[in-house]
Design a protein around this motif. Structure first.
Motif, PDB file in Angstrom:
ATOM      1  N   MET A   1     -30.657   0.980 -24.578  1.00 34.97           N
ATOM      2  CA  MET A   1     -29.845   2.031 -25.182  1.00 34.97           C
ATOM      3  C   MET A   1     -29.605   3.157 -24.191  1.00 34.97           C
ATOM      4  SD  MET A   1     -28.458   2.120 -28.030  1.00 34.97           S
ATOM      5  CE  MET A   1     -27.259   3.279 -28.572  1.00 34.97           C
TER       6      MET A   1
ATOM      7  N   SER B   1     -22.706   0.042 -29.469  1.00 35.05           N
ATOM      8  CA  SER B   1     -22.581   0.834 -28.239  1.00 35.05           C
ATOM      9  C   SER B   1     -22.236  -0.046 -27.057  1.00 35.05           C
ATOM     10  CB  SER B   1     -23.888   1.564 -27.937  1.00 35.05           C
ATOM     11  OG  SER B   1     -24.312   2.284 -29.049  1.00 35.05           O
TER      12      SER B   1
ATOM     13  N   CYS C   1     -27.073  -0.232 -31.291  1.00 33.54           N
ATOM     14  CA  CYS C   1     -27.091  -0.691 -29.898  1.00 33.54           C
ATOM     15  C   CYS C   1     -25.967  -1.688 -29.658  1.00 33.54           C
ATOM     16  CB  CYS C   1     -28.454  -1.328 -29.599  1.00 33.54           C
ATOM     17  SG  CYS C   1     -28.715  -1.660 -27.873  1.00 33.54           S
TER      18      CYS C   1
ATOM     19  N   GLY D   1     -25.998   4.268 -23.006  1.00 35.10           N
ATOM     20  CA  GLY D   1     -25.584   5.651 -23.241  1.00 35.10           C
ATOM     21  C   GLY D   1     -25.152   6.326 -21.956  1.00 35.10           C
TER      22      GLY D   1
END
Lengths: 613, 216
Positions: B155, A205, A202, B159
């Motif tokens: 997340m 990302s 995470c 994403g």
């Protein structure tokens, strides 16, 4: 003393002033640019202001004589921090290249300095994002009431609490067992901890989406990541000042002890703190500055950013110590209540007979009349100063001390969420600079084909760093992280910074540099800059480097381990590293330093590099 | 005669008092910390409170041993201190001189601990039965740990953001291409070519529609 080493061919490698002006007018060239000045300033502030301001500076301040520490800190800020910062900004803005390009341009032999810079940035990026992963884990766990680190979990048959937690404390247990699942020694790797792997992915990302197109996306992200910490610090200051015992903490922090000024270690720590706090020698600042317009006033920027950085350190220290003062007072109160209760129970006195104010007299009286009973009671000594000086720094401060203080505040989940968002923003904005210091040199080295879009390059860098960073997610990950932090992120940076100063002043030429600055901002740098660049700052860097190396080499290599089976548990036990760690330490600290002279071997490749721009 | 009766009475009363003494094998010590628990709203411990305690304990014994009718008189209390601690023993209703076993008393108290605590507005910590450890409440374990939910949300957002950022330039490029092919079809006869990337290209005027201007 205008010593300049001979540097033929320099004129051919750099753009002349006329060419720079033309470039500026026509806005040709494919170099990215900042949307506005605010983005640039916020990015630099974000890079400089990081986790160290929150958890290293307050500890140093308190352990080196409180208010007195400000004196060496401010002196070295002015003599070391500001000149180095101005130097990096000016050289980046003038030569309009990333860090590797700048050193290669000044002299092809100096490419090694750029490579060393890149290696250090890479090493630090690897473990810094693991800290951000831990912060995210705590952030995710803050959305519940009561907070998971406020009480020990019960054991299997519900007769009591888990023994490891009982012997230490719920916050220690949550950090060492439920977060890190730490092994007793660095040799046991303990396997990957899946929950932290998820947080790690995470973290990478989130970082990827912010740097996906370089400063185009970073410039937008910093509006939030650089400003939010100040908002949260202010909220915590207001909350902290209303808590009991906060002023004791602040007083303790700032009480000056001028005797500390005589110790060389105080000055050394102040110098090292100024240096690391400014994120110098990473290459990120040179890169950021190169995206500016040629006539940007880099002198003013350097002074402003230094002041902001210094102010943030002091401000964060104040906030942290209001909360630490509160925690120490809570601990003191509960220690005293425990003692009072023990006395009441032992002597069957009615409640309310012994209070905080008459405790000492009553204790004295009882000790004289029934000394044998008192002896068996096992009363603890409660001293507020002892609790206050349980100075902790680094991850211990954030994840153990502060989280414990938060559990004692009303509406704890809110404060927990705010605190970890602040740490996350501080860490992320520093990571932008670290990654810049990795990606741009990789592009300059032509590691990636030119046709590949920026998104792919940053993506591949992030994926590789994410995979290598899995080392820090094992059971022994925490030990690896502190190893990397101590050896990979300290000595090489000092060496690179020293080489930077020497290169610009003596190889590029201080006269040329002065002319460049006059061309860029309109006036020649005054005597202060001349004195610091030529003599004072390199001297300070050299002294710090020598002392640092001597201290590190002479001290025994130990690490602190959490071992439930040790006798001193819950105090961390000092263990010595196994033999093969010395190889790793050599790689971490040695390779960047060796990279510096290795540039000489890369001349041939570089002469081809200089074709662009 | 009278003296014998008196002696017998004294003996019997002495015997009756013997079951309750400190460190009795079948007794428990109780400690109350009323001021700690209630602060300013603390009530004074007096005879009435003690009566309530004995009644609550009798209730606990009755609930545990169904059928046996325990009464307030079956709970004997002694050795009270100003701290508010005392010892108690429980006599069996079937046999007034026999004491109920320690284990049985413990079980009874454990079962009704909550009720006993609430009668006095106290907690396990402030109403202590020395020797009986409070059973800890089983922790509430939700099916999905809360952190996983927050992780999923973050997340998912990140994403989605990455996909949007990566895909949007491609979509824009496609749209631009479509527009350019449309424009090419509309321009007839005009062969003026603009080289879009360099602005230093020279615009070739010879093929623009000059015909409109020339009068000839």
């Amino acid at each position: 003393m205008k010593l300049t080493l001979p540097n033929p061919g320099l004129e051919d490698r750099i753009l002349s002033h006329k060419e720079l002006d033309k470039l500026e007018e026509e806005e040709a060239g494919d170099r990215p640019k900042w949307d506005n000045k605010a983005q640039y300033m916020l990015t630099c502030v974000g890079f400089c202001v990081g986790l160290g301001n929150v958890w290293r500076f307050p500890y140093l301040c308190q352990s080196h004589g409180g208010g007195a520490f400000m004196i060496p800190f401010l002196i070295l800020l002015v003599l070391e921090g500001i000149p180095l910062l101005h130097l990096e900004f000016a050289i980046g803005q003038r030569l309009r290249r990333g860090s590797l390009g700048v050193w290669a341009t000044i002299h092809p032999y100096l490419t090694g300095v750029g490579i060393a810079s890149m290696c250090v940035s890479l090493t630090i990026s690897l473990y810094y994002n693991t800290i951000i992963a831990w912060i995210m884990w705590y952030f995710f766990n803050s959305f519940q009431n009561p907070l998971p680190w406020s009480q020990c979990p019960t054991n299997a048959n519900l007769t009591g609490f888990v023994s490891e937690c009982e012997r230490s404390s719920p916050v220690d247990y949550f950090w060492y067992r439920e977060t890190l699942n730490v092994t007793p020694r660095i040799e046991d790797d303990g396997g990957l901890q899946w929950w932290i792997v998820l947080c790690h992915i995470c973290a990478w990302s989130v970082l990827y989406i912010c740097i996906i197109r370089g400063i185009e996306t970073t410039g937008k992200a910093v509006y939030v990541t650089s400003t939010l910490p100040y908002v949260v610090l202010t909220i915590f200051l207001i909350r902290g000042l209303t808590l009991k015992g906060s002023l004791d903490g602040v007083k303790f922090l700032f009480t000056p002890d001028l005797a500390e000024l005589a110790k060389p270690s105080t000055w050394l720590d102040a110098g090292a703190q100024v240096f690391y706090s400014f994120s110098l020698a990473f290459g990120g600042l040179i890169s950021f500055s190169s995206y500016n317009s040629v006539h940007n006033n880099c002198e003013q920027d350097a002074v402003i950013i230094s002041c902001i950085n210094g102010f943030t350190s002091v401000y964060a220290a104040t906030v942290i110590y209001t909360i630490i003062g509160f925690r120490a007072t809570e601990r003191f109160d509960s220690c005293l209540s425990g003692n009072i209760l023990t006395l009441l129970n032992a002597f069957d006195l009615p409640e309310g007979n012994v209070t905080g104010s008459n405790y000492d007299q009553v204790f004295q009286h009882l000790n004289e009349t029934h000394p044998d009973v008192i002896q068996h009671l096992d009363l603890k000594t409660c001293n507020l100063n002892t609790f206050l000086s349980e100075g902790v720094e680094g991850t211990g401060l954030a994840f153990i001390v502060f989280t414990e203080a938060i559990t004692k505040m009303p509406v704890s989940p809110v404060w927990s969420v705010l605190f970890f968002i602040m740490l996350f923003c501080l860490g992320l904005s520093s990571m932008f600079g670290n990654i810049e210091g990795v990606v741009v040199p990789l592009q300059d080295l032509k590691v990636f084909p030119k046709t590949w879009p920026k998104e792919t390059i940053t993506g591949i860098t992030c994926i590789i760093c994410c995979l290598v960073g899995l080392i820090f997610l094992q059971g022994s990950g925490n030990y690896w992280l502190s190893l990397f932090d101590t050896y990979g992120g300290s000595i090489p940076l000092l060496v690179v910074a020293f080489c930077e100063m020497v290169s610009v002043v003596y190889i590029y030429g201080i006269d040329r540099f002065n002319d460049d600055i006059k061309f860029m901002i309109g006036h020649k740098p005054n005597f202060f800059w001349q004195a610091t660049w030529r003599v004072i700052s390199p001297l300070i860097m050299f002294v710090i480097l020598v002392f640092y190396v001597v201290t590190k080499v002479s001290e025994k290599l130990l690490y602190k381990a959490w071992d439930p089976e040790s006798e001193k548990f819950p105090t961390l036990e000092d263990k010595s590293y196994p033999a093969w760690i010395y190889v790793i330490i050599f790689i971490l600290a040695g390779i960047p330093c060796i990279a510096i002279p290795s540039g000489i071997c890369r001349i041939k490749r570089l002469l081809h590099l200089e074709e662009c721009c | 005669m009278l003296e014998k009766i008196l002696i017998l009475l004294c003996l019997s009363s002495a015997l009756a008092e013997q079951p309750c003494k400190p460190d009795a094998s079948d007794g428990y010590k109780v400690r109350l910390s009323i001021k700690t628990a209630l602060g300013d709203e603390a009530y004074v411990w007096n005879e009435n409170e003690m009566f309530l305690f004995r009644a609550t304990l009798a209730f606990a014994m009755r609930s545990h041993l169904n059928g046996q009718e325990f009464d307030v008189s079956n709970i004997i209390v002694c050795d009270e201190t100003p701290r508010v601690t005392f010892w108690f023993v429980v006599t069996s209703p079937l046999n007034t001189s026999g004491l109920v076993d320690k284990g049985v008393v413990e079980e009874a108290i454990r079962m009704s601990r909550n009720r006993i605590n609430s009668a006095f507005l106290l907690t396990d910590k402030t109403l202590e039965f020395i020797g009986i450890t409070p059973t800890l409440t089983a922790p509430v374990n939700p099916d999905t740990p809360p952190w996983l939910i927050v992780f999923g949300v973050v997340m998912g957002a990140v994403g989605a953001g990455i996909i949007v950022v990566l895909v949007s330039p491609l979509v824009l490029k496609k749209r631009k291409k479509n527009e350019e092919t449309d424009e090419d079809e509309e321009e007839t006869g005009v062969k003026a070519v603009e080289n879009g990337s360099t602005r230093e290209g020279v615009y070739n005027m010879s093929f623009s529609d000059d015909e409109r201007l020339t009068q000839m």
